[in-house]
Design an enzyme around this catalytic site. Structure first.
Site, PDB file in Angstrom:
ATOM      1  N   CYS A  64      -7.503  -4.066  -1.609  1.00  0.00           N
ATOM      2  CA  CYS A  64      -7.689  -3.533  -0.671  1.00  0.00           C
ATOM      3  C   CYS A  64      -9.005  -3.997  -0.222  1.00  0.00           C
ATOM      4  CB  CYS A  64      -8.093  -2.488  -0.495  1.00  0.00           C
ATOM      5  SG  CYS A  64      -8.775  -1.155  -1.997  1.00  0.00           S
TER       6      CYS A  64
ATOM      7  N   CYS B 285      -3.098  -2.262   1.817  1.00  0.00           N
ATOM      8  CA  CYS B 285      -3.799  -2.281   3.181  1.00  0.00           C
ATOM      9  C   CYS B 285      -3.315  -3.128   4.137  1.00  0.00           C
ATOM     10  CB  CYS B 285      -5.318  -1.231   3.254  1.00  0.00           C
ATOM     11  SG  CYS B 285      -6.654  -2.696   3.158  1.00  0.00           S
TER      12      CYS B 285
ATOM     13  N   CYS C 230      -6.864 -11.327   4.114  1.00  0.00           N
ATOM     14  CA  CYS C 230      -6.657 -12.020   2.868  1.00  0.00           C
ATOM     15  C   CYS C 230      -6.718 -13.393   2.976  1.00  0.00           C
ATOM     16  CB  CYS C 230      -6.015 -11.941   1.340  1.00  0.00           C
ATOM     17  SG  CYS C 230      -5.314 -12.869   0.384  1.00  0.00           S
TER      18      CYS C 230
END
Length: 141
Positions: free
Chosen positions: A8, A80, A87
């Site tokens: 997250c 999220c 990422c």
């Protein structure tokens, strides 16, 4: 054992709770990690609501994503949209799952209302982790 990383944004709440549940319920099934786009420390309310269900996450550390460790995962789970979008890329062999959970950290209101939202997130995360563990045990992921 499959290696699973929960991600997250700040690795302070949702991914920490997911790590705690996965460690508790997936001990012989998965090797668990969590990280964030940045490290903000384990949120005290996340630790408090996890303690309510008998899981202590106070010894866990908030960590930034280690790109080398990320590449060793079998499964990467984003909790999220921000983490999902930002990422780092992973090779095709790494299964990417997205389990969006509304962040309770930004909740405003009385302490009771805020804690209620942390409990909501905890229960959603618990369900998502248990579903993931079932899928891993049935070799669906």
């Amino acid at each position: 054992m499959k290696k699973v990383m929960f991600l997250c944004t700040a690795n302070s709440c949702r991914s920490q709770m997911a790590e705690g549940f996965a460690r508790e319920y997936g001990r012989e099934l998965i090797e668990v990690y969590s990280a964030g786009l940045f490290a903000a420390g384990v949120h005290r309310r996340a630790a408090a609501v996890m303690k309510e269900v008998g899981i202590d996450i106070t010894k866990q550390r908030s960590k930034e994503i280690d790109p080398y460790l990320l590449m060793k995962m079998d499964i990467v789970v984003t909790l999220c949209g921000h983490a999902e979008e930002h990422c780092p890329r992973t090779p095709a062999g790494i299964k990417r799952l997205h389990m969006p959970i509304k962040d309770p950290v930004g909740t405003v209101g009385t302490e009771e209302e805020i804690m209620k939202d942390f409990r909501r997130a905890r229960e959603e995360i618990k369900g998502a982790v248990l579903n993931l563990l079932r899928d891993v045990s049935e070799q669906k992921v």
